[in-house]
Design an enzyme around this catalytic site. Structure first.
Site, PDB file in Angstrom:
ATOM      1  N   THR A  58       0.826  -1.212   0.000  1.00 11.26           N
ATOM      2  CA  THR A  58       0.000   0.000   0.000  1.00 11.26           C
ATOM      3  C   THR A  58       0.861   1.263   0.000  1.00 11.26           C
ATOM      4  OG1 THR A  58      -1.630  -1.228   1.267  1.00 11.26           O
ATOM      5  CG2 THR A  58      -1.885   1.152   1.245  1.00 11.26           C
ATOM      6  N   LYS A 255       3.921   2.477  18.671  1.00 20.02           N
ATOM      7  CA  LYS A 255       4.041   3.900  18.304  1.00 20.02           C
ATOM      8  C   LYS A 255       4.469   4.729  19.504  1.00 20.02           C
ATOM      9  CE  LYS A 255       0.723   3.284  14.620  1.00 20.02           C
ATOM     10  NZ  LYS A 255      -0.711   3.147  14.322  1.00 20.02           N
TER      11      LYS A 255
HETATM   12  N1  NAP Z   1      -0.788   1.075   5.219  1.00 22.08           N
HETATM   13  C1  NAP Z   1      -0.735   2.192   5.941  1.00 22.08           C
HETATM   14  O1  NAP Z   1      -1.641   3.026   5.877  1.00 22.08           O
HETATM   15  C2  NAP Z   1       0.438   2.450   6.836  1.00 22.08           C
HETATM   16  C3  NAP Z   1       0.443   3.617   7.634  1.00 22.08           C
HETATM   17  C4  NAP Z   1       1.573   3.893   8.421  1.00 22.08           C
HETATM   18  C5  NAP Z   1       2.627   3.001   8.433  1.00 22.08           C
HETATM   19  N2  NAP Z   1       2.562   1.847   7.689  1.00 22.08           N
HETATM   20  C6  NAP Z   1       3.700   0.938   7.733  1.00 22.08           C
HETATM   21  O2  NAP Z   1       4.262   0.874   6.432  1.00 22.08           O
HETATM   22  C7  NAP Z   1       4.804  -0.433   6.203  1.00 22.08           C
HETATM   23  C8  NAP Z   1       4.189  -1.002   4.921  1.00 22.08           C
HETATM   24  O3  NAP Z   1       2.792  -1.103   5.106  1.00 22.08           O
HETATM   25  P1  NAP Z   1       1.836  -1.500   3.877  1.00 22.08           P
HETATM   26  O4  NAP Z   1       0.445  -1.231   4.345  1.00 22.08           O
HETATM   27  O5  NAP Z   1       2.313  -0.876   2.637  1.00 22.08           O
HETATM   28  O6  NAP Z   1       2.071  -3.073   3.832  1.00 22.08           O
HETATM   29  P2  NAP Z   1       1.554  -4.079   2.698  1.00 22.08           P
HETATM   30  O7  NAP Z   1       0.553  -3.437   1.823  1.00 22.08           O
HETATM   31  O8  NAP Z   1       1.196  -5.326   3.403  1.00 22.08           O
HETATM   32  O9  NAP Z   1       2.868  -4.290   1.812  1.00 22.08           O
HETATM   33  C9  NAP Z   1       3.865  -5.071   2.280  1.00 22.08           C
HETATM   34  C10 NAP Z   1       5.043  -5.132   1.315  1.00 22.08           C
HETATM   35  O10 NAP Z   1       6.022  -5.853   2.029  1.00 22.08           O
HETATM   36  C11 NAP Z   1       6.282  -7.062   1.339  1.00 22.08           C
HETATM   37  N3  NAP Z   1       6.415  -8.129   2.349  1.00 22.08           N
HETATM   38  C12 NAP Z   1       5.529  -8.519   3.276  1.00 22.08           C
HETATM   39  N4  NAP Z   1       6.038  -9.514   4.017  1.00 22.08           N
HETATM   40  C13 NAP Z   1       7.264  -9.744   3.542  1.00 22.08           C
HETATM   41  C14 NAP Z   1       8.302 -10.651   3.853  1.00 22.08           C
HETATM   42  N5  NAP Z   1       8.142 -11.546   4.819  1.00 22.08           N
HETATM   43  N6  NAP Z   1       9.444 -10.604   3.147  1.00 22.08           N
HETATM   44  C15 NAP Z   1       9.591  -9.726   2.157  1.00 22.08           C
HETATM   45  N7  NAP Z   1       8.651  -8.857   1.781  1.00 22.08           N
HETATM   46  C16 NAP Z   1       7.512  -8.854   2.464  1.00 22.08           C
HETATM   47  C17 NAP Z   1       5.145  -7.306   0.380  1.00 22.08           C
HETATM   48  O11 NAP Z   1       5.694  -7.993  -0.728  1.00 22.08           O
HETATM   49  P3  NAP Z   1       4.800  -8.673  -1.874  1.00 22.08           P
HETATM   50  O12 NAP Z   1       3.702  -7.700  -2.209  1.00 22.08           O
HETATM   51  O13 NAP Z   1       5.704  -8.866  -2.999  1.00 22.08           O
HETATM   52  O14 NAP Z   1       4.292  -9.932  -1.310  1.00 22.08           O
HETATM   53  C18 NAP Z   1       4.765  -5.875   0.028  1.00 22.08           C
HETATM   54  O15 NAP Z   1       5.617  -5.391  -0.967  1.00 22.08           O
HETATM   55  C19 NAP Z   1       4.501  -1.233   7.472  1.00 22.08           C
HETATM   56  O16 NAP Z   1       5.589  -1.178   8.323  1.00 22.08           O
HETATM   57  C20 NAP Z   1       3.325  -0.486   8.079  1.00 22.08           C
HETATM   58  O17 NAP Z   1       3.254  -0.652   9.478  1.00 22.08           O
HETATM   59  C21 NAP Z   1       1.508   1.568   6.884  1.00 22.08           C
END
Ligand code: NAP
Length: 505
Positions: A58, A255
């Protein structure tokens, strides 16, 4: 120009480097930056900053959208070009930008971490299991050791390995930024770390988890049960299929641990922060809060400082209905800060989501690229869990009992024995439907009519006294479920006055 570059190389790692680096950046860039978009340029070519991305979920997609779509606009405003060099993800073919720019993607994280042309690594990987934080911490530390600055959105990694990561950044003389790790789209890290740098934060109260706030708002405002509010949050994508980290308060705690690092230079272990979630709260608690106490309940992560001692907690808190935090609804986040010089202020906004979070990430990248250096961490503070024990607070205690004569006097006995004075005993008229809900939920074999919910509030007292009284009460066989205790903070610092709210006080 060569002379300045030469001095810059010689001074690398020393204190003067920051000013010289900035001077070099500005000369190389040949421009001055004005935040409202006015740029004075020379004829020199703009500097190119190569960026590596770990993760394409995301947030990673949001970062790619901004950097690929807005590259020219940003270049005009900043006088430097931000260019994504490589994106690491496990499944590139599934990604939106892969069909347009396949050569940018890799399945090898080392093509980002050890890539010699990349100077800033963005880490936006997700977690499938908590243990994966170790691997992600290794990626960050390796990137720093390879001479890259790092921007991370990962509160779980910072909470578990913050000390090691910050040390690696200092040792490598690289920047570490984490604006998106707390309250996603709200620029709270820069506000606290830079905006309030000369100030002293006395207290901070945060609604830091949008999922919990959404669930609590649905119960409070729309009369939903906890279970149906959670299901709705999952359907709308606010809650994960496994909501444990959110509803048990662990995400809020992560956090808060990051904020302790920033505000007081304290590297506290997650388990040192007493943490309570929201999964024991019921609609009935919000009915009592609103109808009898003119209050609302929010899950807060909070920090209090007394001189050089600091305590942090995560728990549901009952506050006056007119308080600014009580009125922050839905999936929004809010952080109320009470400081010595600026007094009380409140930041409210989106704590998550592709675009707000990506904005925070890219703003960190820009800040590093512009040569704004990370502040030194504060020193000399101590974490003292006992600080909270010294305070006296009011408490709300809710019971669901199998009715029989003498229950209230038995409860009052336990409270009296522990020097807890009761303020009020209160009871709403409960419908058969409400009682049937408790009957089913707690597997009560008796008749619905025997079930009796009621609450009492106690005068300000120490937490330990309430805890001891509850330990005794908990053993009694008239309880359908353990009593629910909620700290009441009717005098939270606020930024709104009674006059401009007008109700709920
Ligand atoms: N989403 C939000 O609104 C938000 C807000 C603040 C902070 N965050 C933080 O930002 C970070 C990313 O969040 P997100 O929502 O973008 O996560 P996400 O949509 O679940 O994306 C995760 C990414 O990490 C990869 N991934 C997951 N598990 C993995 C593993 N075991 N080994 C290697 N790659 C892995 C996935 O790869 P594939 O797609 O190739 O499988 C994907 O590219 C997190 O730390 C989250 O806490 C998110």
């Amino acid at each position: 120009m060569d002379f300045i570059r030469h001095i810059g190389k010689k001074c690398k790692g020393s204190k003067t480097i920051s000013r010289i680096d900035i001077a070099i950046h500005r000369l190389q860039r040949g421009c001055l930056f004005f935040p409202i978009g006015y740029t004075i340029r020379s004829t020199m070519a703009n500097r190119v900053i190569k960026i590596g991305l770990l993760g394409s979920g995301t947030v990673g997609k949001g970062v790619q959208d901004i950097l690929f779509q807005d590259a020219q606009e940003l270049e005009k405003r900043l006088g430097l070009r931000l260019e994504i060099e490589k994106i690491y993800t496990r499944s590139p073919q599934k990604k939106y930008w892969f069909s347009r720019l396949p050569h940018k993607f890799t399945t090898d994280p080392n093509e980002v971490i050890r890539n010699p042309v990349i100077s800033i690594v963005i880490e936006v990987l997700g977690l499938e299991r908590r243990e994966e934080t170790r691997d992600i911490a290794n990626y960050i530390v390796d990137a720093l050791k390879s001479g890259k600055s790092v921007v991370t959105a990962n509160k779980a990694v910072l909470a578990s390995y913050g000390e090691e990561i910050h040390r690696a950044a200092v040792e490598a003389s690289r920047d570490l930024r984490f604006e998106a790790a707390v309250a996603g789209g709200i620029p709270i890290i820069r506000s606290l770390g830079e905006g309030l740098l000369p100030d002293h934060v006395n207290q901070l109260y945060g609604i830091l988890n949008g999922t919990c706030n959404y669930i609590l708002s649905s119960i409070s405002d729309h009369g939903k049960t906890f279970e149906s509010a959670l299901k709705e949050a999952q359907r709308l994508g606010y809650a994960e299929t496994d909501p444990t980290a959110d509803i048990k308060g662990h995400d809020t705690r992560d956090k808060l641990v990051v904020l302790l690092q920033l505000l007081y230079g304290l590297f506290v272990k997650e388990e040192e922060v007493a943490t309570e979630g929201i999964d024991h709260l019921e609609k009935v608690d919000f009915d009592y809060a609103r109808q009898k106490l003119h209050s609302n309940i929010k899950l807060l992560g909070y920090v209090r400082r007394r001189d050089k001692e600091v305590v942090a907690r995560v728990s549901p808190i009952m506050m006056k209905g007119g308080h600014i935090l009580a009125r922050v609804d839905g999936a929004l986040n809010a952080i109320l800060v009470d400081s010595q010089y600026c007094e009380t202020m409140c930041f409210v906004g989106k704590g998550a989501g592709e675009k707000p979070t990506a904005n925070s990430v890219v703003s960190d990248v820009i800040s590093i690229a512009m040569g704004h250096h990370t502040q030194q961490r504060p020193i000399g503070f101590q974490f003292n869990e006992l600080l909270e024990e010294k305070d006296e607070n009011k408490y709300y205690i809710r019971f669901v009992v199998k009715d029989r004569p003498g229950i209230v006097s038995e409860i009052l006995g336990y409270l009296r024995d522990n020097e807890v004075n009761v303020d009020e005993v209160l009871q709403l008229k409960h419908s058969q439907e409400e009682k049937a809900y408790f009957q089913k939920k707690f597997g009560f074999k008796g008749a619905v009519g025997e079930i009796l919910p009621f609450i009492l509030t106690v005068e300000p007292c120490r937490e330990v006294s309430v805890r001891k009284a509850i330990e005794g009460i908990r053993r009694q066989d008239f309880l359908l479920t353990g009593p629910v205790v909620i700290k009441m903070l009717p005098n939270l610092p606020d930024v709104v006055t009674h006059q401009n709210v007008g109700t709920g006080l």
